[in-house]
Design an enzyme around this catalytic site. Structure first.
Site: not given
Length: 639
Positions: A117-119, A173, A477, A483, A550
Site C-alpha cells: 500500500d503506497t502513499p 467508490k 577555513l 597556504s 575543501s
C-alpha cells in the site's frame, strides 16, 4: 476461493496447530507482488483491507480490534473500516492518509500475494517508488467522483518507468456515483488517452467499491450488471507473473556467497535473476570470462536437475574457477555486459539534494562500488513529461544523468532485466539510501577507452627521486593559514632535497578550474579535479602539497580513496571562525557578511572539519614556522 475458510476468525492457537499443514499447502504456489497506488483518499488502504478480510486472513483477535477501532474512529457510520487493517502508523490514523509503504501477505487456493500500500501524497513519491520497485503488477485506483487526477498521472508514469507491465485500472467508490456505467466509461476513456501517451498500451479496467465489496472477489456485482470483466481477485489469481516465461530469457545469477563448509564442497549461492539453469549447462563467470559446466544444483529442499528465476540455489561447477561475491554466473553463449560509464534514470530520495561529482556507494544486486553522478542531462516533470534543465535533483525528483563507477560492473539495461539493471545509491557518510535508479545503457566511450601499459612504473619514478610519494592535504577555513603553512613546509622539504609541488586553491582557479564557481556542485568538482592531478603527480614520484578549503568530508575521503594506503596525509589547520574572520586578508568575510559573496564557507556554506586527521595544527597557539616544523617532524621519514 479460500482454503482457510475452516479456520476463519478462529483463535490464534487453532491456527498454530495447523501451521505445518498450512505452509505445505502454500510452498508450491506462485507469488504475485503488486502495489496499490493513486491519489490521496482514493481508497487504497480500504481496498487492501477488504482483500485481507475476504481472503479470510483476519484472525479473531484482529477482527475484534478492527470492530473496536472502527467504532472509535467512526468514519464509516459504525461499519467496518477496512483501512485500519493497513494504516498502522499513528500519524496515518490521525490524518486519515497513508505515509509509509505497508506490506501485507495473503493467499488464496490459487496463489500467494504480497501487496504494498503506497502513499498518495506527492511528497511521498520516494515511498511509492520503493513499493513499486519489486512489483509485478500495479493497481491504480481512481475515485469515481474525481476521475483522472495529476497524482494518477504521476503514479502511472512511475509504474511505466519502473517496467511494470501488468496494470489494473480500479475505478473505486462506484457506490458513490450510483454505479453509473457512463461515469466508468468516461474515466476509462480519459485514462486510456493519457496512458497511451506514456507507453501504457494495455490495462484492465474494473469498476469496484472497496467499502461495499463490489467486484472484489466475484463479478459482476448485482450493482454493476453492465460489467462483463473479471473481479479484481480473479484477475490477480490468473495474471501471468514475471518469470513465468523464464525459459525465454538468458540465465543470470549474481553470486551472493561462496559456500565452502569443508574442503570437499565449493558452491556459489544466490538467487536466479532470470532464465533457467540445468545440470550440464555451460556457464560463464562475468566479468572474468572463465567458463565451466554446472555439476550440481542444490536448494534448501535438496538437489535438483534444474532451477529457474526467483529460486535461491547453490551451484557447484565442474572446474575450480575464480568466482566471488559480486560476480555473475550467466549463460555462456549470451553473457551480460560490463561497463563503468552509464546513462541512468534516477529517483532522488535524499532529504539533501544530489551532489553531482560526489562519490556514493552504488549497490546493484551483490555488487557494491563507488559511483559519481554527473550533473543531470535533464529532470523529468512527471505531470507534463517535459524535460527540464537541472543542475541537481532534489527530494522526489526524477532525472536522467550519466554516472561513472570506480570499476566496471556487470549489468543489463533495466528495460531488459530489472534485477540486473536496478540500483540504489547510498551516502558514504550516513549510510542512508539517497537514490534509486535504472541503468539505461552503457556509454560508448566506456568501451573505447583503455588503460595503456607503461614501461616505467610508479615505483620506478619514486626510486629515481629517492622518496616516497605523498599528498599533504591542508584543509581549513579561509584565512586559517593553509597556504602560508604549506609554503613553509615546501621550503623545508626543498632544503632536504625533496621533489615537491604545491597546488594552491587560488592559483588553480586561474587555469585548470577557472570555469568553476563556488556552489556545492562546483566545489565538489574542484576537489575532484585536484585529486586527479595530485594522483598523477604522485605517480610521477612527487610529494604534493595542496592548500584548499575543501569543506566537505566526502570529497576529502574521495581523494584519500584515490591514493595507495598511507600516502594521503590530511592536515587540519584548526583556526576558529572568529580568528579567521579577524584576519580577513582578502576581505572575503566582509563581503560575505554584506551579502555580496554567496556560498562562502563558514558564513552561508558549511565547513565539515576532519574527524580523524593525521595531523592537526592550531595557528592560534603556534606560528606558521612552528606549525611547519611540527608537520615535517610527523611525516618523517620520507622514505
Amino acid at each position: 476461493m479460500n482454503e482457510l475458510s475452516d479456520n476463519a476468525y478462529q483463535p490464534d492457537a487453532l491456527i498454530a496447530e495447523n501451521i505445518e499443514h498450512y505452509l505445505a499447502q502454500h510452498q508450491d504456489k506462485s507469488l504475485l507482488r503488486f502495489i496499490t497506488c493513486g491519489s490521496v483518499d482514493d481508497g487504497k488502504s480500504t481496498l487492501i483491507g477488504r482483500l485481507l478480510y475476504d481472503s479470510k486472513m483476519v484472525f479473531e483477535d484482529q477482527l475484534g480490534q478492527l470492530e473496536a477501532d472502527s467504532k472509535s474512529v467512526g468514519t464509516q457510520g459504525g461499519e467496518l473500516d477496512f483501512a485500519l487493517l493497513v494504516d498502522g502508523l499513528s500519524a496515518e490514523r490521525e490524518q486519515g492518509i497513508t505515509i509509509d509503504v505497508a506490506y501485507r501477505f495473503f493467499s488464496t487456493t490459487a496463489r500467494k500475494f504480497i501487496v504494498a500500500d503506497t502513499p498518495g501524497h506527492e511528497q511521498y513519491t520516494r515511498n511509492m517508488v520503493t513499493g513499486a520497485s519489486t512489483a509485478d503488477l500495479a493497481v491504480i485506483l481512481i475515485d469515481a467522483r474525481k476521475g483522472v487526477l495529476p497524482q494518477t498521472r504521476r503514479h502511472s508514469y512511475i509504474v511505466h518507468l519502473l517496467g511494470i507491465k501488468n496494470v489494473v485500472l480500479a475505478v473505486n467508490k462506484m457506490d458513490l456515483v450510483d454505479y453509473s456505467q457512463d461515469v466508468f466509461d468516461k474515466i476509462v476513456e480519459d485514462y486510456r488517452e493519457f496512458a497511451s501517451d506514456i507507453g501504457i498500451t494495455d490495462f484492465v479496467p474494473i469498476p469496484l467499491s472497496g467499502f461495499r465489496g463490489d467486484n472484489i472477489t466475484q463479478a459482476p456485482s448485482d450493482n454493476t450488471s453492465w460489467y462483463t470483466g473479471p473481479s479484481l481477485m480473479s484477475h490477480l489469481e490468473q495474471v501471468e507473473v514475471r518469470g513465468a516465461s523464464a525459459g525465454e530469457e538468458p540465465f543470470r545469477m549474481a553470486v551472493q556467497w561462496v559456500n565452502r563448509p569443508n574442503l570437499d564442497f565449493r558452491g556459489f549461492s544466490g538467487q536466479i535473476a532470470s532464465g533457467v539453469v540445468k545440470i550440464g549447462d555451460t556457464v560463464r563467470i562475468v566479468p572474468s570470462g572463465r567458463t565451466s559446466v554446472i555439476k550440481t544444483i542444490s536448494t534448501f529442499d535438496g538437489d535438483r536437475e534444474e532451477a529457474q528465476v526467483a529460486q535461491s540455489v547453490t551451484l557447484v561447477l565442474e572446474d575450480e574457477v575464480d568466482c566471488s561475491r559480486g560476480d555473475v554466473i550467466a549463460a555462456s553463449d549470451d553473457p551480460p555486459e560490463t561497463s563503468d560509464q552509464f546513462e541512468a534514470t534516477i529517483v532522488w530520495m535524499g532529504e539533501e539534494a544530489m551532489k553531482p561529482g560526489r562519490g556514493y556507494w552504488l549497490k546493484l544486486g551483490t555488487q557494491t562500488v563507488t559511483a559519481k553522478v554527473q550533473q543531470p542531462k535533464y529532470e523529468i516533470n512527471v505531470d507534463t513529461r517535459a524535460k527540464l534543465a537541472a543542475k541537481t535533483l532534489a527530494l522526489n525528483a526524477i532525472g536522467v544523468a550519466e554516472l561513472h563507477t570506480e570499476k566496471p560492473i556487470t549489468f543489463e539495461p533495466y528495460a531488459e532485466n530489472r534485477q540486473m539493471g536496478g540500483f540504489v545509491l547510498i551516502d558514504k557518510l550516513t549510510n542512508a539510501t539517497v537514490g534509486a535508479g535504472m541503468l539505461n545503457f552503457s556509454l560508448r566511450r566506456a568501451n573505447n577507452v583503455h588503460w595503456q601499459p607503461l614501461e616505467i612504473s610508479r615505483a620506478d619514478h619514486a626510486a629515481m627521486k629517492n622518496q616516497q610519494p605523498r599528498v599533504l592535504w591542508f584543509t581549513g577555513l579561509s584565512g586559517s593559514g593553509k597556504s602560508t603553512i604549506a609554503n613553509a613546509v615546501e621550503k623545508r622539504l626543498s632544503v632536504m632535497n625533496r621533489h615537491t609541488f604545491l597546488l594552491d586553491g587560488d592559483n588553480v582557479r586561474h587555469g585548470l578550474n577557472r570555469d568553476l564557481g563556488f556552489t556545492e556542485a562546483d566545489r565538489i568538482e574542484n576537489i575532484r579535479r585536484i585529486g586527479e592531478v595530485a594522483k598523477l603527480m604522485t605517480d610521477a614520484g612527487l610529494i604534493v602539497l595542496t592548500a584548499f578549503i575543501s569543506p566537505f568530508r566526502a570529497e576529502r575521503q574521495m581523494v584519500r580513496d584515490m591514493m595507495p594506503e598511507g600516502e594521503f596525509i590530511e592536515i587540519f589547520v584548526d583556526t576558529p571562525l572568529e580568528v579567521a574572520e579577524e584576519r580577513d586578508v582578502k576581505g572575503l568575510y566582509k563581503k560575505a557578511r554584506a551579502g555580496e559573496l554567496k556560498n562562502f564557507t563558514g558564513i552561508d556554506s558549511p565547513y565539515e572539519p576532519p574527524e580523524n586527521p593525521e595531523i592537526t595544527v592550531n595557528t592560534v597557539a603556534m606560528t606558521a614556522d612552528e606549525a611547519a616544523a611540527a608537520i615535517i617532524e610527523k611525516i618523517l621519514p620520507l622514505k
